[in-house]
Design a protein around this motif. Sequence first.
Motif, PDB file in Angstrom:
ATOM      1  N   MET A  11       0.840  -1.125   0.161  1.00 24.21           N
ATOM      2  CA  MET A  11      -0.201   0.124   0.112  1.00 24.21           C
ATOM      3  C   MET A  11       1.002   1.173   0.156  1.00 24.21           C
ATOM      4  O   MET A  11       0.649   2.385  -0.790  1.00 24.21           O
ATOM      5  N   LYS A  12       2.051   1.086   0.706  1.00 22.65           N
ATOM      6  CA  LYS A  12       2.771   2.329   0.903  1.00 22.65           C
ATOM      7  C   LYS A  12       3.380   2.625  -0.476  1.00 22.65           C
ATOM      8  O   LYS A  12       3.628   3.879  -1.136  1.00 22.65           O
ATOM      9  N   LYS A  32       3.965   5.733  -5.658  1.00 16.15           N
ATOM     10  CA  LYS A  32       3.900   5.972  -6.866  1.00 16.15           C
ATOM     11  C   LYS A  32       3.020   6.415  -7.391  1.00 16.15           C
ATOM     12  O   LYS A  32       3.122   7.050  -8.495  1.00 16.15           O
ATOM     13  N   TYR A  33       1.694   6.393  -7.021  1.00 17.07           N
ATOM     14  CA  TYR A  33       0.812   7.008  -7.642  1.00 17.07           C
ATOM     15  C   TYR A  33      -0.196   7.836  -6.562  1.00 17.07           C
ATOM     16  O   TYR A  33      -1.397   7.604  -6.253  1.00 17.07           O
ATOM     17  N   PRO A  34       0.355   8.770  -5.924  1.00 18.12           N
ATOM     18  CA  PRO A  34      -0.453   9.652  -4.804  1.00 18.12           C
ATOM     19  C   PRO A  34      -1.747  10.191  -5.589  1.00 18.12           C
ATOM     20  O   PRO A  34      -2.673  10.143  -4.673  1.00 18.12           O
ATOM     21  N   THR A  84      -4.272   7.644  -6.113  1.00 19.43           N
ATOM     22  CA  THR A  84      -4.905   6.873  -5.063  1.00 19.43           C
ATOM     23  C   THR A  84      -6.042   7.960  -4.491  1.00 19.43           C
ATOM     24  O   THR A  84      -7.053   7.287  -3.844  1.00 19.43           O
ATOM     25  N   LEU A  85      -5.527   9.114  -4.414  1.00 20.58           N
ATOM     26  CA  LEU A  85      -6.364  10.116  -3.575  1.00 20.58           C
ATOM     27  C   LEU A  85      -7.693  10.130  -4.275  1.00 20.58           C
ATOM     28  O   LEU A  85      -8.952  10.264  -3.590  1.00 20.58           O
ATOM     29  N   ILE A  86      -7.739  10.133  -5.522  1.00 19.42           N
ATOM     30  CA  ILE A  86      -8.638  10.519  -6.652  1.00 19.42           C
ATOM     31  C   ILE A  86      -9.734   9.126  -6.285  1.00 19.42           C
ATOM     32  O   ILE A  86     -10.978   9.314  -6.302  1.00 19.42           O
ATOM     33  N   VAL A  87      -9.330   7.915  -6.486  1.00 21.37           N
ATOM     34  CA  VAL A  87     -10.005   6.994  -6.251  1.00 21.37           C
ATOM     35  C   VAL A  87     -10.707   6.777  -4.868  1.00 21.37           C
ATOM     36  O   VAL A  87     -11.890   6.575  -4.827  1.00 21.37           O
ATOM     37  N   LEU A  88      -9.794   7.310  -3.825  1.00 20.84           N
ATOM     38  CA  LEU A  88     -10.568   7.148  -2.539  1.00 20.84           C
ATOM     39  C   LEU A  88     -11.711   7.885  -2.316  1.00 20.84           C
ATOM     40  O   LEU A  88     -12.620   7.913  -1.596  1.00 20.84           O
ATOM     41  N   ALA A  89     -11.438   9.189  -3.045  1.00 22.84           N
ATOM     42  CA  ALA A  89     -12.480  10.333  -3.029  1.00 22.84           C
ATOM     43  C   ALA A  89     -13.692   9.721  -3.834  1.00 22.84           C
ATOM     44  O   ALA A  89     -14.674  10.220  -3.207  1.00 22.84           O
TER      45      ALA A  89
END
Length: 70
Positions: A1-2, A7-9, A12-17
Amino acid sequence: MKKLFKKYPEGTLIVLAVIFSAFIFYYFIGGMIVAARGIDNVFTVNKNATENMTFNLSGAAKLDLRGLAQ
């Protein structure tokens, strides 16, 4: 996960949002449906139920509420 986050910050934030927004939207729509059903139940008249439309005068006389109003 880290490694994925490093690699894709932004991705990852867009998917979580998007997931969080879908979760919030789902609960909002569910709450609106429950509220609409509740309001509908308030205004729905049950014509099959019989109601007693008389006032119990003898029961009201037994309450003895003379001391309440001053």
